[in-house]
Design a protein around this motif. Structure first.
Motif, PDB file in Angstrom:
ATOM      1  N   GLY A  30       3.870  11.169  -2.263  1.00 61.02           N
ATOM      2  CA  GLY A  30       4.574  11.095  -0.979  1.00 61.02           C
ATOM      3  C   GLY A  30       5.956  10.479  -1.039  1.00 61.02           C
ATOM      4  N   GLY A  31       6.063   9.307  -1.638  1.00 63.64           N
ATOM      5  CA  GLY A  31       7.363   8.640  -1.744  1.00 63.64           C
ATOM      6  C   GLY A  31       7.767   7.870  -0.509  1.00 63.64           C
TER       7      GLY A  31
ATOM      8  N   ASP B 212       0.849  -1.188   0.000  1.00 62.17           N
ATOM      9  CA  ASP B 212       0.000   0.000   0.000  1.00 62.17           C
ATOM     10  C   ASP B 212       0.888   1.242   0.000  1.00 62.17           C
ATOM     11  N   LEU B 213       0.286   2.372  -0.334  1.00 63.08           N
ATOM     12  CA  LEU B 213       1.063   3.581  -0.614  1.00 63.08           C
ATOM     13  C   LEU B 213       0.638   4.762   0.253  1.00 63.08           C
TER      14      LEU B 213
ATOM     15  N   LEU C 195       2.904   9.961   5.356  1.00 58.60           N
ATOM     16  CA  LEU C 195       2.077  10.366   6.499  1.00 58.60           C
ATOM     17  C   LEU C 195       2.815  10.131   7.808  1.00 58.60           C
ATOM     18  N   GLY C 196       3.609   9.071   7.871  1.00 59.07           N
ATOM     19  CA  GLY C 196       4.431   8.842   9.063  1.00 59.07           C
ATOM     20  C   GLY C 196       5.400   9.986   9.292  1.00 59.07           C
TER      21      GLY C 196
ATOM     22  N   ASP D   2      11.066   0.728  -8.263  1.00 61.39           N
ATOM     23  CA  ASP D   2      10.596   0.806  -6.874  1.00 61.39           C
ATOM     24  C   ASP D   2      10.017   2.196  -6.603  1.00 61.39           C
ATOM     25  N   VAL D   3       9.055   2.239  -5.685  1.00 63.74           N
ATOM     26  CA  VAL D   3       8.342   3.488  -5.397  1.00 63.74           C
ATOM     27  C   VAL D   3       9.088   4.243  -4.299  1.00 63.74           C
ATOM     28  N   SER D   4      10.050   5.056  -4.718  1.00 67.19           N
ATOM     29  CA  SER D   4      10.829   5.847  -3.759  1.00 67.19           C
ATOM     30  C   SER D   4      10.420   7.315  -3.778  1.00 67.19           C
ATOM     31  N   ASP D   5       9.996   7.820  -4.933  1.00 67.23           N
ATOM     32  CA  ASP D   5       9.681   9.250  -5.061  1.00 67.23           C
ATOM     33  C   ASP D   5       8.189   9.533  -5.227  1.00 67.23           C
TER      34      ASP D   5
END
Length: 346
Positions: free
Chosen positions: A287-288, A173-174, A179-180, A236-239
């Motif tokens: 968010g990234g 999940d994204l 948010l953290g 990969d979802v880094s950005d």
């Protein structure tokens, strides 16, 4: 943060003494690691595999804030974000090198905490630490990790292989990591205004962990192999999701349709975004730092993964002239734009 009744000045050990002290408990696990730490260079042998190499740099004040990032978590995360790049090539990570720049505020005990996190990551993901460097730094803490891995030539996956009609998939999940970070930043500001107020993190464990202790998705690489699926493209979802989709589309010379209602968002992420007055979808798109895997598959592979709860089909690839679009929950069509994190924002 670094107060310790048994503080040891790093200068007492010297560079080589420090390296020996920090790495003496790291074990060699892989046959490909012929020689690790202790010589002028590491020696590796991969028996004809395609070799993968990736490097990431983490800078204090840019990539992390020691006001709320525990050093052990920092060491763990520094390794994880790097392994994620290897997994995004459909590969197996096997070795890392770690280089650190340290200012005088860091005691030996503080650096040991960083390496404790590095060791935890090595143990969990079956990685050999085979080298690195240490230096003094006048700009705070600097950590550079290089990861090395391999993949069979027939299995390597690039960003540029997406084809029209391919399905767009993402693991996990994204938006949670972003948010953290917002919660940690909020509590830091409150603490600076009144140090007597304790942080209020109740119910936020999941998104705090997504920020402080992300997990590279080696399991997804293994799962795809078990399903006999070789993605046509992967990143990969880094950005942020939007940025990564655009990378795949640009390098593949294609467009896409992304469906907002299909984007996987955890309930805690969703509720926290609303609590902070943010749009949960925007958090997921921009968010990234989620370090999930975004990939495309052939339509004929859909039956193999359609029932997997950890993989979401979020759209499909179109021809280039169609552009990159997001279809909202209200069925409005929006141009997909990258508004994610930039390494060079002012």
């Amino acid at each position: 943060m670094f107060e310790n009744s048994e503080r040891t000045d790093i200068a007492e050990l010297g560079e080589f003494g420090l390296i020996k002290h920090l790495t003496e408990n790291f074990k060699i696990r892989h046959e490909s690691s012929i020689k690790g730490i202790g010589d002028d260079a590491a020696v590796l042998n991969f028996d004809g595999k395609e070799i993968l190499v990736s490097t990431d740099l983490l800078l204090e004040g840019i990539h992390f804030d020691l006001a709320y990032v525990p050093l052990v978590h920092l060491g763990y995360k520094a390794v994880q974000v790097n392994l994620s790049d290897i997994y995004a090539m459909n590969g197996v990570a096997t070795q890392i090198t770690v280089s650190i720049g340290l200012s005088s505020k860091f005691s030996l005990e503080a650096v040991e905490e960083i390496y404790k996190g590095i060791e935890l990551a090595c143990n969990k993901f079956n990685i050999d630490l085979i080298g690195g460097d240490t230096s003094s730094s006048k700009q705070g803490l600097v950590i550079s990790v290089t990861s090395i891995g391999y993949v069979d030539k027939k299995d390597v996956v690039y960003r540029n292989g997406a084809r029209e009609g391919d399905l767009l998939c993402v693991s996990g999940d994204l938006g949670g990591a972003y948010l953290g970070l917002q919660i940690l930043e909020r509590e830091k500001l409150i603490f600076l205004e009144n140090p007597n107020i304790q942080p209020d993190l109740e119910g936020k464990d999941y998104i705090i962990e997504r920020q402080l202790k992300p997990e590279g998705r080696r399991d997804i690489v293994d799962l795809l192999a078990q399903m006999e699926i070789i993605p046509t493209s992967m990143i990969d979802v880094s950005d942020g999701l939007a940025s990564e989709i655009l990378h795949i589309c640009e390098q593949s010379g294609k467009g896409c349709n992304l469906y907002e209602e299909k984007i996987p968002i955890d309930p805690v992420t969703y509720e926290t975004a609303r609590e902070l007055g943010l749009d949960p979808t925007v958090c997921a798109l921009s968010g990234g730092e989620d370090y999930e895997l975004l990939f495309t598959i052939k339509q004929e592979d859909y039956p193999k993964l359609k029932n997997d709860v950890d993989i979401s089909i979020i759209g499909h690839i179109t021809e280039k002239n169609s552009g990159c679009k997001m279809i909202s929950k209200s069925n409005m069509v929006h141009e997909l734009k990258a508004q994610g994190w930039s390494a060079f924002k002012g």
